[in-house]
Design an enzyme around this catalytic site. Sequence first.
Site, PDB file in Angstrom:
ATOM      1  N   LYS A 156      30.364  33.974  34.193  1.00 49.72           N
ATOM      2  CA  LYS A 156      31.367  33.888  33.117  1.00 49.72           C
ATOM      3  C   LYS A 156      30.772  33.120  31.950  1.00 49.72           C
ATOM      4  O   LYS A 156      30.041  32.144  32.162  1.00 49.72           O
ATOM      5  CB  LYS A 156      32.627  33.186  33.629  1.00 49.72           C
ATOM      6  CG  LYS A 156      33.657  32.888  32.532  1.00 49.72           C
ATOM      7  CD  LYS A 156      35.009  32.514  33.080  1.00 49.72           C
ATOM      8  CE  LYS A 156      35.218  31.061  33.414  1.00 49.72           C
ATOM      9  NZ  LYS A 156      34.986  30.101  32.315  1.00 49.72           N
ATOM     10  N   ASP A 215      30.146  29.972  36.360  1.00 48.79           N
ATOM     11  CA  ASP A 215      30.142  29.706  34.919  1.00 48.79           C
ATOM     12  C   ASP A 215      28.729  29.516  34.383  1.00 48.79           C
ATOM     13  O   ASP A 215      27.900  28.854  35.018  1.00 48.79           O
ATOM     14  CB  ASP A 215      30.894  28.390  34.639  1.00 48.79           C
ATOM     15  CG  ASP A 215      32.268  28.639  34.058  1.00 48.79           C
ATOM     16  OD1 ASP A 215      32.544  29.755  33.573  1.00 48.79           O
ATOM     17  OD2 ASP A 215      33.084  27.691  34.090  1.00 48.79           O
ATOM     18  N   ASP A 257      32.546  25.229  35.312  1.00 49.70           N
ATOM     19  CA  ASP A 257      31.851  24.039  34.810  1.00 49.70           C
ATOM     20  C   ASP A 257      32.815  22.861  34.620  1.00 49.70           C
ATOM     21  O   ASP A 257      32.386  21.759  34.283  1.00 49.70           O
ATOM     22  CB  ASP A 257      31.069  24.342  33.523  1.00 49.70           C
ATOM     23  CG  ASP A 257      31.959  24.769  32.372  1.00 49.70           C
ATOM     24  OD1 ASP A 257      33.168  24.968  32.592  1.00 49.70           O
ATOM     25  OD2 ASP A 257      31.442  24.887  31.243  1.00 49.70           O
ATOM     26  N   SER A 258      34.119  23.083  34.892  1.00 45.75           N
ATOM     27  CA  SER A 258      35.045  21.944  34.908  1.00 45.75           C
ATOM     28  C   SER A 258      34.635  20.935  35.976  1.00 45.75           C
ATOM     29  O   SER A 258      35.130  19.810  35.997  1.00 45.75           O
ATOM     30  CB  SER A 258      36.489  22.414  35.130  1.00 45.75           C
ATOM     31  OG  SER A 258      36.573  23.202  36.295  1.00 45.75           O
ATOM     32  N   GLU A 279      42.750  31.342  28.219  1.00 42.53           N
ATOM     33  CA  GLU A 279      43.200  29.977  28.530  1.00 42.53           C
ATOM     34  C   GLU A 279      44.067  29.396  27.415  1.00 42.53           C
ATOM     35  O   GLU A 279      43.715  29.450  26.229  1.00 42.53           O
ATOM     36  CB  GLU A 279      41.967  29.071  28.742  1.00 42.53           C
ATOM     37  CG  GLU A 279      42.356  27.629  29.050  1.00 42.53           C
ATOM     38  CD  GLU A 279      41.218  26.775  29.603  1.00 42.53           C
ATOM     39  OE1 GLU A 279      40.109  27.295  29.818  1.00 42.53           O
ATOM     40  OE2 GLU A 279      41.471  25.569  29.813  1.00 42.53           O
ATOM     41  N   GLU A 284      31.883  31.606  27.855  1.00 44.15           N
ATOM     42  CA  GLU A 284      32.946  31.368  26.882  1.00 44.15           C
ATOM     43  C   GLU A 284      32.558  31.966  25.533  1.00 44.15           C
ATOM     44  O   GLU A 284      31.425  31.758  25.077  1.00 44.15           O
ATOM     45  CB  GLU A 284      33.175  29.858  26.708  1.00 44.15           C
ATOM     46  CG  GLU A 284      33.717  29.193  27.957  1.00 44.15           C
ATOM     47  CD  GLU A 284      33.954  27.691  27.775  1.00 44.15           C
ATOM     48  OE1 GLU A 284      33.880  27.177  26.637  1.00 44.15           O
ATOM     49  OE2 GLU A 284      34.224  27.032  28.796  1.00 44.15           O
TER      50      GLU A 284
HETATM   51  O1  KIV Z   1      35.537  25.712  34.502  1.00 51.98           O
HETATM   52  C1  KIV Z   1      36.716  26.042  34.718  1.00 51.98           C
HETATM   53  O2  KIV Z   1      37.448  25.427  35.513  1.00 51.98           O
HETATM   54  C2  KIV Z   1      37.243  27.195  33.995  1.00 51.98           C
HETATM   55  C3  KIV Z   1      38.703  27.486  34.151  1.00 51.98           C
HETATM   56  C4  KIV Z   1      39.467  26.669  33.181  1.00 51.98           C
HETATM   57  C5  KIV Z   1      39.031  28.926  34.054  1.00 51.98           C
HETATM   58  O3  KIV Z   1      36.545  27.831  33.260  1.00 51.98           O
END
Ligand code: KIV
Length: 272
Positions: free
Chosen positions: A117, A87, A48-49, A186, A119
Amino acid sequence: MNKRLSVRDIRRKKLGDKNQEPISSLVCYTAQMARLINDHVDIILVGDSMGMTIYGYENTLSVTLDMMINHGAAVVRSTNQPHIVVDMPFGSYEESPEVAFRSASRIMRETGAQSVKLEGGEEFAETIHFLSQRGIPIMGHIGLMPQRIQTLGGFFTQGKTDKESSRLMNDAKSISQAGAFSMVIEAIPEEVASDITQSIEVPTIGIGAGRNCDGQILVSHDILNLYGAFTPKFVKKYGNIDENIVNAVKDYSQEVKKKKFPTKDNIFTIKK
Ligand code: KIV
């Protein structure tokens, strides 16, 4: 032929001895980039970055489930080798295990990804258990959790005090026992990441977590210098695509203005 790494293959990559190779992973969001990296990494995370690197938001909170699904599907279509993790965006899983299941099952069904994934630490153990018992493989994510930016107040290193590091250890144990098949850790000190890696049975994949994790992950835009806004200390740049793009665009624009482009090689004519 589809040779993607399965969740079982990834679990087996827990570094048991020094001869085993660490897991190599990259964050990537587009078909174009995915095609280029297909043969070279074990895992692609559609992260999600993307909210920051390709959509220009200040943080990841504006990313929606539909955005993740569109990008996840593009990356799956363009690869046949790496394990693809997508994500779960902010707001798509926190409310309850049932809400998380609805979001995660949409991601799995509509993208074809192998896992998702999310968080969170101990507070998400119940959700991770619920999903993994129902056919959704979960990669955890602890340490710096960018979706908590507003409560953290910034992208800071985590786990620097005894209290924080024992909370991280507890989070790692809770989510691995709940069924996470691996976890991203992280921005935490190397010593803390090493202790966690040695204390849990599933692979740790570090980003800014030192040299002793079972694998490493970085954002493709960061290692290629395609995202100029901010570069964390843990990033190593392996390319300079920003500069190549700027130089190419400058050359093009100059040639247009000086009438050097197009030339006769770039035009159509009517055959007499
Ligand atoms: O969204 C992302 O880029 C991430 C990485 C920082 C692992 O979750």
